[in-house]
Design an enzyme around this catalytic site. Structure first.
Site, PDB file in Angstrom:
ATOM      1  N   LYS A 111       7.467  -0.642  20.890  1.00 46.00           N
ATOM      2  CA  LYS A 111       8.616   0.493  20.577  1.00 46.00           C
ATOM      3  C   LYS A 111       8.802   1.180  22.087  1.00 46.00           C
ATOM      4  CE  LYS A 111       8.873   1.099  15.813  1.00 46.00           C
ATOM      5  NZ  LYS A 111       8.388   2.143  14.592  1.00 46.00           N
ATOM      6  N   LYS A 192      10.252 -11.286   6.996  1.00 48.81           N
ATOM      7  CA  LYS A 192      10.350 -10.390   5.720  1.00 48.81           C
ATOM      8  C   LYS A 192      11.527  -9.583   5.478  1.00 48.81           C
ATOM      9  CE  LYS A 192       7.727  -6.492   7.415  1.00 48.81           C
ATOM     10  NZ  LYS A 192       6.807  -5.318   6.796  1.00 48.81           N
ATOM     11  N   LYS A 195      14.537  -3.232   6.670  1.00 52.07           N
ATOM     12  CA  LYS A 195      15.715  -2.252   6.642  1.00 52.07           C
ATOM     13  C   LYS A 195      16.775  -2.386   7.955  1.00 52.07           C
ATOM     14  CE  LYS A 195      12.310   1.547   7.668  1.00 52.07           C
ATOM     15  NZ  LYS A 195      11.834   2.389   6.757  1.00 52.07           N
TER      16      LYS A 195
HETATM   17  P1  AMP Z   1       9.549   0.102   5.393  1.00 51.98           P
HETATM   18  O1  AMP Z   1      10.719  -0.233   4.560  1.00 51.98           O
HETATM   19  O2  AMP Z   1       9.451  -0.826   6.535  1.00 51.98           O
HETATM   20  O3  AMP Z   1       9.357   1.343   5.928  1.00 51.98           O
HETATM   21  O4  AMP Z   1       8.097  -0.250   4.550  1.00 51.98           O
HETATM   22  C1  AMP Z   1       7.923   0.596   3.632  1.00 51.98           C
HETATM   23  C2  AMP Z   1       6.493   0.153   2.722  1.00 51.98           C
HETATM   24  O5  AMP Z   1       7.098  -0.942   2.078  1.00 51.98           O
HETATM   25  C3  AMP Z   1       5.638  -0.389   3.621  1.00 51.98           C
HETATM   26  O6  AMP Z   1       4.349  -0.094   2.921  1.00 51.98           O
HETATM   27  C4  AMP Z   1       5.602  -1.840   3.735  1.00 51.98           C
HETATM   28  O7  AMP Z   1       4.407  -2.465   3.801  1.00 51.98           O
HETATM   29  C5  AMP Z   1       6.421  -2.323   2.648  1.00 51.98           C
HETATM   30  N1  AMP Z   1       7.212  -3.311   2.738  1.00 51.98           N
HETATM   31  C6  AMP Z   1       8.408  -3.284   3.750  1.00 51.98           C
HETATM   32  N2  AMP Z   1       9.011  -4.525   3.649  1.00 51.98           N
HETATM   33  C7  AMP Z   1       8.552  -5.416   2.943  1.00 51.98           C
HETATM   34  C8  AMP Z   1       8.615  -6.548   2.454  1.00 51.98           C
HETATM   35  N3  AMP Z   1       9.551  -7.422   2.843  1.00 51.98           N
HETATM   36  N4  AMP Z   1       7.792  -7.182   1.469  1.00 51.98           N
HETATM   37  C9  AMP Z   1       6.777  -6.450   0.983  1.00 51.98           C
HETATM   38  N5  AMP Z   1       6.433  -5.222   1.180  1.00 51.98           N
HETATM   39  C10 AMP Z   1       7.194  -4.727   2.234  1.00 51.98           C
END
Ligand code: AMP
Ligand code: TRP
Length: 329
Positions: A111, A192, A195
């Site tokens: 970052k 994966k 957002k």
């Molecule tokens: P984030 O939305 O990236 O802040 O992630 C929030 C939580 O959701 C974290 O614990 C991530 O590990 C989990 N997470 C985010 N994207 C995925 C995904 N595509 N599949 C599974 N877990 C996810």
């Protein structure tokens, strides 16, 4: 009872990956553990942000977590900046961590991009995260694989502090889900679901209406051939759909694959299952969003509950490191 703690940044909209991969488990964990969940708004200051938007997103994330099943009578849901001990303990831990350790963090390198103009907060970000965890004597910290390094640093700092100044902190364990427990992007099934807005058509948001869910699933990239088999390496698109169907209907992806001989009916069933899965979450979301004052009141109480625990740990750490306490407090 085991104490679990996890945190989420108030950035981006909640999608199916976060819901299935994390927040749904937070809701089940709260009944088996003493659970603390923190919305880490201070961490969101490390990159460019808009003040009004940050405030709104903090509330939005709280609404999402409550809609996902967190019960404020069962767990402690709170806002990081509302508990001043997080920044207080961060200083003690910054004087425990080294520049070299922080500079080497993968997320800082990615970052920060080697820029001189990078905020100091981005460098010290993992120390604030360590404070989030150590203040609550957390035993287990459920996080995604990308947080492994930050958890390792937290353990190093806790051990170093305990060694230098006497037993003060519980050394936490990371609880990282297996690699298969990942929801992949519908348009690019080897990446994966996230957002980022690179492919909004590949991301299902928790608040997407049924028509959007149906459209996104129908247009999901599948693989060559017509067989419906679970084989993530050879058939990542179909396997992701099977993972989703399995997760939504509490079956393994292999079980979910039974009885399909082409992609069309599978996609129709995946869309229907996801719509059903999200329906109660969306209903609760609408109710909470209609009364933001009530959500703020829930956070007020959660932060007050959190502060009771945090202030005891911060006092213990201040004492151990040699700070003279103010008398009468
Ligand atoms: P984030 O939305 O990236 O802040 O992630 C929030 C939580 O959701 C974290 O614990 C991530 O590990 C989990 N997470 C985010 N994207 C995925 C995904 N595509 N599949 C599974 N877990 C996810
Ligand atoms: N750094 C974490 C992330 O980006 C968020 C976080 C901050 C966190 N403090 C935490 C996660 C404490 C677990 C425990 O996902």
């Amino acid at each position: 009872m085991t104490r679990v703690l996890s945190g989420v940044q108030p950035t981006g909209d909640m999608h199916l990956g976060g819901y299935l991969g994390a927040f749904r488990h937070w809701a089940t964990d709260q009944h088996d553990h003493d659970a603390f969940y923190v919305i880490v708004d201070l961490h969101a200051l490390t990159l460019d942000h808009d003040p009004a938007e940050l405030r709104q997103r903090t509330l939005d994330v709280a609404i999402m977590l409550l809609a996902s099943g967190l019960d404020p009578d069962v767990c402690t849901l709170f806002v990081q900046s509302q508990v001043p001990q997080h920044t207080q303990l961060t200083w003690l831990l910054e004087c425990t961590a080294t520049f070299g350790e922080l500079r080497r963090m993968t997320q800082f390198k990615e970052k920060g991009g080697g820029q001189e103009s990078v905020r100091v907060g981005l460098l010290t970000y993992p120390v604030l995260q360590a404070a989030d965890i150590l203040l609550y004597d957390a035993d287990r910290v459920p996080v995604g694989d990308d947080q492994r390094q930050h958890l390792e640093l937290t353990r190093v700092l806790a051990n170093r502090f305990n060694h230098r100044y006497g037993p003060t902190f519980t050394v936490p364990e990371a609880a990282i889900p297996p690699v298969g427990a990942r929801v992949m992007d519908l348009q690019e099934p080897t990446r994966k679901m996230s957002k980022s807005v690179e492919s909004p058509q590949g991301t299902i948001y928790v608040v997407d209406d049924p028509a959007d869910i149906e459209r996104k699933v129908k247009r999901a990239v599948t693989d060559s051939g017509t067989d419906v088999v679970y084989d993530p390496a050879a058939k990542p698109g179909v396997s992701n759909l099977l993972e989703l169907l399995g997760a939504a209907t509490e079956r393994s992806p292999q079980e979910a694959a039974q009885g399909y001989s082409s992609y069309g009916p599978l996609k129709a069933d995946v869309a229907a299952a996801l719509i059903e899965l999200l329906r109660p979450v969306q209903k609760r979301h609408a109710e909470l969003a209609a009364d933001p004052g009530a959500v703020e009141a829930i956070l007020d109480l959660g932060s007050a509950k959190a502060e009771l625990v945090a202030s005891a740990t911060a006092a213990r750490a201040s004492d151990a490191i040699g700070l003279l306490p103010r008398r009468g407090s």
